[in-house]
Design an enzyme around this catalytic site. Structure first.
Site, PDB file in Angstrom:
ATOM      1  N   LEU A   1       0.191  -6.850 -64.960  1.00  0.00           N
ATOM      2  CA  LEU A   1      -0.256  -8.239 -64.817  1.00  0.00           C
ATOM      3  C   LEU A   1      -1.712  -8.430 -65.238  1.00  0.00           C
ATOM      4  O   LEU A   1      -2.205  -9.557 -65.270  1.00  0.00           O
ATOM      5  CB  LEU A   1      -0.049  -8.720 -63.380  1.00  0.00           C
ATOM      6  CG  LEU A   1       1.410  -8.785 -62.923  1.00  0.00           C
ATOM      7  CD1 LEU A   1       1.492  -9.299 -61.492  1.00  0.00           C
ATOM      8  CD2 LEU A   1       2.246  -9.669 -63.853  1.00  0.00           C
TER       9      LEU A   1
ATOM     10  N   ASP B   1       8.097  -2.522 -68.140  1.00  0.00           N
ATOM     11  CA  ASP B   1       6.806  -2.111 -68.702  1.00  0.00           C
ATOM     12  C   ASP B   1       6.171  -3.277 -69.462  1.00  0.00           C
ATOM     13  O   ASP B   1       5.579  -3.101 -70.534  1.00  0.00           O
ATOM     14  CB  ASP B   1       6.942  -0.895 -69.601  1.00  0.00           C
ATOM     15  CG  ASP B   1       5.605  -0.191 -69.859  1.00  0.00           C
ATOM     16  OD1 ASP B   1       4.586  -0.570 -69.237  1.00  0.00           O
ATOM     17  OD2 ASP B   1       5.569   0.731 -70.698  1.00  0.00           O
TER      18      ASP B   1
ATOM     19  N   ASN C   1      -3.580  -0.060 -63.708  1.00  0.00           N
ATOM     20  CA  ASN C   1      -4.595   0.085 -64.765  1.00  0.00           C
ATOM     21  C   ASN C   1      -5.266  -1.248 -65.076  1.00  0.00           C
ATOM     22  O   ASN C   1      -5.225  -1.765 -66.190  1.00  0.00           O
ATOM     23  CB  ASN C   1      -4.000   0.720 -66.028  1.00  0.00           C
ATOM     24  CG  ASN C   1      -2.847  -0.069 -66.620  1.00  0.00           C
ATOM     25  OD1 ASN C   1      -2.215  -0.872 -65.948  1.00  0.00           O
ATOM     26  ND2 ASN C   1      -2.579   0.166 -67.890  1.00  0.00           N
TER      27      ASN C   1
ATOM     28  N   HIS D   1       9.405   5.121 -67.798  1.00  0.00           N
ATOM     29  CA  HIS D   1       9.840   4.893 -69.184  1.00  0.00           C
ATOM     30  C   HIS D   1      10.411   6.120 -69.914  1.00  0.00           C
ATOM     31  O   HIS D   1       9.844   6.616 -70.882  1.00  0.00           O
ATOM     32  CB  HIS D   1       8.740   4.256 -70.025  1.00  0.00           C
ATOM     33  CG  HIS D   1       7.343   4.724 -69.756  1.00  0.00           C
ATOM     34  ND1 HIS D   1       6.960   6.037 -69.753  1.00  0.00           N
ATOM     35  CD2 HIS D   1       6.222   4.015 -69.468  1.00  0.00           C
ATOM     36  CE1 HIS D   1       5.680   6.121 -69.493  1.00  0.00           C
ATOM     37  NE2 HIS D   1       5.198   4.915 -69.302  1.00  0.00           N
TER      38      HIS D   1
END
Length: 446
Positions: free
Chosen positions: A72, A316, A103, A243
């Site tokens: 976000l 993702d 992050n 992922h």
């Protein structure tokens, strides 16, 4: 900004619950009070006074979707995305909860930052935003973050990840796995050996050789997964693999689960659909971490998702402003947006091909991600009497061509522009409040 509609009584009629029997669903005060099959119509006495009645003929009713892996960008990169714009995009994609990766700037490695994200999500109110805490300070890979403080904060963090970077030091990874055991947390690993991918630009293979781009070998992912499932077994802790993108990774995960190791894994929609052949045009929209792989890998992750080796689909969702993507390949940022297209891609690759039923989609995109993230008390629950009214209505026949400029995200770096998808979410309800309604429902809710 709060949702534009408030919770009220309504009845969803003639919806195919989990894609199966047509049912009516009665919602009052944010809770499902009655679910009835079409063979026994609702009586007037069972319909609340003043309830909005929604004819959901041809629609599939699912529990609200949950994304375990969303970026976000707030705080710090509000030019790319905000909690508000990302929440709006999530609701439009059928999601009622997202887990926001760490992050950010500053990194979500303290109780103060995760509480800021959590509070802002509550303020926006379109989806429930659960912050993911960093494993290491500043994603630096050396010093463990304040995981205990984040777990005890009002955000009640249970998922920790340095996503974007691998926790490469095996000692640090071991200590993190030991630490999260104390509060039933999980480390979500970005499986990428940095030494094997230094300067890498795309998947290492025939296409990278043809294009003259530095290759990213599959073993860089697989070696970290192999190490971490063994560490999780040794420590007796939970590990989640972000992922998954290679056939070899699926084989390792299948072995680990057969050994009884407490490992879960996710696959992204783009790894279910796209291959490294997409990179031949040097379009940076296709630059992503981990990279797009081969058709063999795509087939393997589809099979892994179908048989449960890969537990869930996560997006993702990685928004970037135009200047970070509208440049030469080597300088472009890695990442793709995907909240609004995820469900359509899963339908295209898994449902319409017979690999998954809609009930299994609900399992992999709602129930299991909620369980992994330890938010199952509030999300991922069945569409059943007494449960919170977190509901997504899907039109499986609403084929459309993706237009990245039409997204609710602040960024438009989708690789699916011009791709036709077979269906989409048309209504999303969070505890009975409509957070997204397409045009067919305009004017139904005040």
């Amino acid at each position: 900004m709060s949702p534009s509609h408030t919770a009220q009584s309504f009845v969803i009629e003639n919806a195919a619950l989990l894609g199966e029997a047509e049912s009516s669903i009665v919602v009052e005060n944010g809770q499902i009070t009655l679910v009835r099959g079409s063979e026994t119509p609702l009586t007037d006495a069972e319909i609340p006074d003043g309830a909005v009645r929604i004819d959901a003929s041809g629609l599939v009713a699912l529990p609200g979707l949950v994304d375990l892996h969303t970026h976000l960008r707030e705080p710090g990169r509000e030019d790319a995305e905000t909690i508000e714009s990302g929440s709006r995009s999530a609701a439009r994609g059928g999601f009622t909860a997202v887990l926001a990766m760490a992050n950010t700037t500053p990194t979500a490695d303290t109780a103060g930052v995760v509480e800021q994200v959590w509070s802002r999500g509550k303020e926006v109110g379109l989806v429930d935003v659960y912050p993911v805490g960093a494993v290491t300070v500043g994603l630096g890979g050396t010093q463990l973050s304040e995981m205990g403080a984040m777990a005890m904060s009002k955000a009640r963090v249970r998922v920790f990840s340095d996503d974007g970077k691998c926790v490469h030091d095996p000692v640090v990874m071991r200590r993190a796995l030991e630490y999260v055991k104390t509060f039933d947390g999980v480390v979500a690993q970005h499986a990428q050996d940095p030494r094997l991918t230094e300067g890498a630009q795309m998947h290492e293979g025939v296409v990278s050789a043809d294009l003259g781009l530095a290759g990213w070998p599959a073993v860089a992912e697989e070696s970290i997964i192999a190490r971490d499932v063994l560490l999780a077994k040794h420590v007796g802790s939970r590990v989640h693999i972000c992922h998954v993108s290679t056939a070899g990774s699926v084989k390792i995960l299948r072995w680990a689960k057969a050994e009884g190791i407490d490992v879960t894994a996710e696959v992204m929609p783009h790894h279910l659909l796209l291959t490294d052949e997409s990179v031949r045009g040097y379009d940076p929209r296709f630059k992503v971490n981990p990279p797009l792989r081969t058709q063999e890998d795509v087939d393997a992750v589809r099979e892994g998702l179908a048989d449960g080796t890969i537990d869930i689909v996560a997006t993702d969702h990685a928004p970037h402003p135009d200047e970070d993507k509208d440049c030469e390949w080597g300088s472009a940022a890695m990442g793709m947006i995907g909240l609004e297209t995820a469900l359509g891609i899963v339908q295209k690759t898994m449902v319409d091909t017979g690999r998954l039923s809609w009930a299994e989609v609900a399992n992999r995109m709602s129930a299991l991600p909620s369980r992994i993230g330890r938010i199952e008390a509030d999300h991922g629950r069945a569409v059943a009497e007494g449960e919170p009214a977190n509901i997504t209505l899907v039109d499986p026949d609403a084929a459309y061509t993706v237009d990245p400029a039409a997204t609710s995200s602040r960024s438009n770096n989708s690789p699916f522009g011009g791709v036709e998808l077979p269906g989409r979410a048309v209504a999303t309800f969070l505890r009975g409040t409509p957070t997204y309604l397409d045009s067919r429902f305009e004017g139904m809710f005040a």
